[in-house]
Design an enzyme around this catalytic site. Structure first.
Site, PDB file in Angstrom:
ATOM      1  CB  ALA A  83      -0.931   0.001   1.199  1.00 27.48           C
ATOM      2  N   GLY A  84       2.157   1.109  -0.215  1.00 24.52           N
ATOM      3  CA  GLY A  84       3.038   2.286  -0.280  1.00 24.52           C
ATOM      4  C   GLY A  84       3.323   2.893   1.080  1.00 24.52           C
ATOM      5  CB  SER A  87       3.796  -3.170   4.991  1.00 24.57           C
ATOM      6  OG  SER A  87       3.945  -3.585   3.655  1.00 24.57           O
ATOM      7  CB  SER A  88       8.664  -4.404   2.736  1.00 20.53           C
ATOM      8  OG  SER A  88       7.673  -4.791   1.855  1.00 20.53           O
ATOM      9  CG  ASP A 132      10.453   2.826   2.121  1.00 18.30           C
ATOM     10  OD1 ASP A 132      10.661   3.991   1.748  1.00 18.30           O
ATOM     11  OD2 ASP A 132       9.669   2.051   1.545  1.00 18.30           O
TER      12      ASP A 132
HETATM   13  C1  MEV Z   1       9.326   2.997  -1.815  1.00 14.32           C
HETATM   14  O1  MEV Z   1       8.625   3.293  -0.621  1.00 14.32           O
HETATM   15  C2  MEV Z   1      10.302   4.097  -2.122  1.00 14.32           C
HETATM   16  C3  MEV Z   1      11.075   3.923  -3.430  1.00 14.32           C
HETATM   17  O2  MEV Z   1      11.795   5.159  -3.627  1.00 14.32           O
HETATM   18  C4  MEV Z   1      12.025   2.758  -3.386  1.00 14.32           C
HETATM   19  C5  MEV Z   1      13.208   2.978  -2.459  1.00 14.32           C
HETATM   20  O3  MEV Z   1      13.514   4.097  -2.065  1.00 14.32           O
HETATM   21  O4  MEV Z   1      13.892   1.957  -2.167  1.00 14.32           O
HETATM   22  C6  MEV Z   1      10.131   3.755  -4.607  1.00 14.32           C
END
Ligand code: MEV
Length: 308
Positions: A83-84, A87-88, A132
């Site tokens: 869901a962006g 969570s991972s 993240d």
């Molecule tokens: C994902 O939440 C963020 C991205 O920029 C990937 C990353 O920074 O590893 C898309």
């Protein structure tokens, strides 16, 4: 038994571009993943079932890194997956915290951030930034930059790229998160951007970096109107990179009627949008009227935490 938890995140500006060394700003969300380890003969299990690498690649790596064996892992999460919302990263940080603690180690945010970043790199085929994972490990507001500056937390260098992770004060912001209901897999979206970059060059990535740099200034000046404008521009750039969807565009458009600005957040391809607003109830209402579950985000200063 050992227990640890870690929060999810929302990226305000700079996703994808940050993988190429551009800046990004993220905040930890008060939605957490909890991992408990229970010593149990019979290898590594998750809720009693043998750990499946395909289902839980992040857990497999965390187990390998900490040298754990004969443990059952139990996971509870307030974060929807794909869901962006990080969570991972939250799962990696919480699992590392619990596994390190189960082996008698101290749980330090810097160590968890480093290990969790290496997990993301491994699971995203080398294309990942520490955004993240550091936001989950450290909590609060995080600025990722290519040069060290005030508030430096730690730095990482991988594959010839360098990221400096900073603590950034976040003023009172009201963010609404709208969940599109479409699943967006980070590894697929970063691979898609890599193709676009190969075809069209780094122009849009650099522009997104400039937007994030301007965003850091707007944040410091507590200028929400400017921050909102920058969010709108960032969404346009992310569209150019091919990670928005018609559904995300529709939700962003709807939220903007009552917001300073709105954009997709995280990897895209589905997942969530964020809106910066003074009228959170109206934004929630308008999103819900489009069958988009929405919540007023609470931010948290708490990063990875292990139970004593
Ligand atoms: C994902 O939440 C963020 C991205 O920029 C990937 C990353 O920074 O590893 C898309």
């Amino acid at each position: 038994m050992a227990e640890a938890s870690a929060p999810g995140k929302a990226i305000l500006l700079g996703e994808h571009a940050v993988v190429y060394g551009e800046p990004a700003i993220a905040v930890a969300l008060d939605l957490r993943t909890y991992v408990t380890t229970v010593p149990r003969p019979g290898g590594i299990t998750v809720h009693g079932e043998p750990l499946q690498d395909k289902l839980f690649p992040h857990l497999r790596k965390a187990v390998e890194m900490t040298g754990a064996r004969d443990v059952e892992l139990r996971i509870e999460s307030e974060l929807p997956s794909s869901a962006g919302l990080g969570s991972s990263a939250a799962l990696s940080c919480a699992a590392l915290g619990a596994l390190l603690r189960s082996r008698g180690h101290d749980v330090r945010a810097s160590e968890v951030a480093r290990l969790a970043f290496d997990i993301e790199l491994a699971t995203q085929e080398g294309r990942a930034s520490p955004t993240d994972t550091t936001t989950s490990a450290a909590g609060g507001g995080v600025l990722v930059d290519s040069a060290p500056g005030p508030g430096l937390l730690w730095s990482f260098e991988r594959n010839g790229k360098r990221w400096h992770l900073h603590r950034v004060p976040v003023p009172e912001l009201t963010l609404v998160v709208g969940m599109s209901g479409q699943r967006g897999r980070t590894s697929e979206q970063v691979a898609r951007v890599a193709q676009v970059v190969q075809r069209d060059g780094l122009g849009t990535v650099r522009e997104l970096g400039d937007i994030a740099r301007a965003g850091a200034k707007a944040l410091a000046a507590k200028d929400q109107e400017e921050l909102g404008r920058l969010m709108d521009r960032a969404h346009a750039g992310l569209r150019t990179l091919g990670v928005s969807t018609p559904r995300l565009d529709e939700l962003v458009q709807a939220a903007r009627a009552h917001s300073y600005g709105a954009k997709l957040t995280g990897a895209g391809g589905g997942g969530s949008i964020i809106a910066l607003t003074r009228e959170p109830e109206r934004v929630v209402h308008v999103l819900e009227s489009k069958q988009c579950p929405a919540l007023v985000a609470k931010l948290t200063p708490r990063g990875v935490e292990a139970a004593p």
